[in-house]
Design an enzyme around this catalytic site. Structure first.
Site, short mmCIF file in Angstrom:
data_model
loop_
_atom_site.label_atom_id
_atom_site.label_comp_id
_atom_site.label_asym_id
_atom_site.label_seq_id
_atom_site.Cartn_x
_atom_site.Cartn_y
_atom_site.Cartn_z
N SER A 1 0.59 8.78 -3.17
CA SER A 1 -0.85 8.68 -3.01
C SER A 1 -1.28 9.74 -1.99
O SER A 1 -0.81 10.88 -2.07
CB SER A 1 -1.22 7.26 -2.58
OG SER A 1 -2.61 7.07 -2.60
N HIS B 1 -1.81 8.15 -7.25
CA HIS B 1 -3.20 7.69 -7.09
C HIS B 1 -4.12 8.90 -7.01
O HIS B 1 -3.79 9.89 -6.35
CB HIS B 1 -3.34 6.88 -5.80
CG HIS B 1 -2.57 5.60 -5.81
ND1 HIS B 1 -2.32 4.89 -4.67
CD2 HIS B 1 -2.00 4.91 -6.82
CE1 HIS B 1 -1.63 3.80 -4.97
NE2 HIS B 1 -1.40 3.80 -6.27
N ASP C 1 1.23 0.08 -2.34
CA ASP C 1 1.62 0.14 -3.74
C ASP C 1 2.96 0.87 -3.85
O ASP C 1 3.18 1.89 -3.20
CB ASP C 1 0.54 0.89 -4.54
CG ASP C 1 0.69 0.70 -6.03
OD1 ASP C 1 1.36 -0.26 -6.46
OD2 ASP C 1 0.13 1.53 -6.77
#
Length: 185
Positions: free
Chosen positions: A10, A37, A130
Site C-alpha cells: 500500500s 492499494h 491488510d
C-alpha cells in the site's frame, strides 16, 4: 518448487514494486500477482507506470483469466482478485475488507489455498493491517513468507502487523527481496 509469487503493498510500496519488476528478467519462470492499494477512482495509468520499468508484461487480468508464467497480474482498481484452483484469476466487487478493495488478505488467502507450499508471499510498505491474516494463511499452508524490513518502509504499519500476526521466514530490505526472487530462476 515454487509456483507463484504474491506481493501485497500500500502506501510507500510503488517504488519497491517498480524496483522488483525492473530486476526480474524477461524469462522469469513464475507468475507474479500484485495486490496493491490505490485510489479507486483512478482507473488508468498505474499499469502503464509499472510497465515502463518492468521486463515482464504487467496486466490487469479479466475475470476467469488463465494464469501464465512470466507475467505480473495487477489487481484492478476497486476489484478483489482471487486466485482459483485450476490456475485462474477471479475478480469480485464484494464488500471492502480492511477498508480496501482490492483486499490483500483475500488475494493472499486464495493464493495460499491454490498454491500451498508453492507460494511465495511478500508484504511491503503500507498504512493499514491488510495482508497480516493473508501472510499467516500462507505460513499455515507451508508457503514461504517474506516481509519488507519495517526500517526499509516508507510506512511500516502493514509490515509490523504482518510480523506481529504470524511467524515469517524472512524480513528483508528491498535489495534482499530482489536477490531472493532472482534465485528462483
Amino acid at each position: 518448487m515454487y509456483k507463484a509469487v504474491m506481493i501485497g503493498g500500500s502506501a510507500g510500496s510503488f517504488q519497491v514494486v517498480s524496483k522488483i519488476l525492473n530486476a526480474l528478467p524477461e524469462n522469469f519462470p513464475l507468475p507474479v500477482f500484485l495486490c496493491l492499494h490505490r485510489l479507486k477512482h483512478i482507473r488508468s495509468g498505474f499499469v502503464e507506470a509499472l510497465s515502463i520499468k518492468s521486463n515482464i508484461p504487467v496486466i490487469e487480468p479479466n475475470d476467469k483469466e488463465l494464469v501464465k508464467a512470466g507475467r505480473a497480474y495487477l489487481a484492478p482498481a476497486n476489484y478483489h482478485m482471487y486466485i482459483e484452483l485450476g490456475n485462474r484469476i477471479a475478480l469480485s466487487t464484494e464488500e471492502q475488507v480492511n477498508h480496501s478493495r482490492p483486499s490483500i488478505d483475500l488475494s493472499f488467502i486464495t493464493a495460499a489455498q491454490a498454491y500451498r507450499e508453492g507460494l511465495v508471499g511478500i508484504i511491503l510498505s503500507g498504512a493499514n493491517k491488510d495482508g497480516a491474516l493473508g501472510i499467516k494463511k500462507i505460513h499455515d499452508l507451508k508457503g514461504l513468507t517474506i516481509v519488507q524490513d519495517p526500517l526499509d518502509c516508507q510506512v511500516k504499519t502493514m509490515t509490523e502487523a504482518a510480523i506481529n500476526t504470524s511467524p515469517v521466514d524472512y524480513v528483508l530490505k528491498t535489495s534482499g527481496i530482489i536477490d531472493f526472487l532472482l534465485k528462483l530462476k
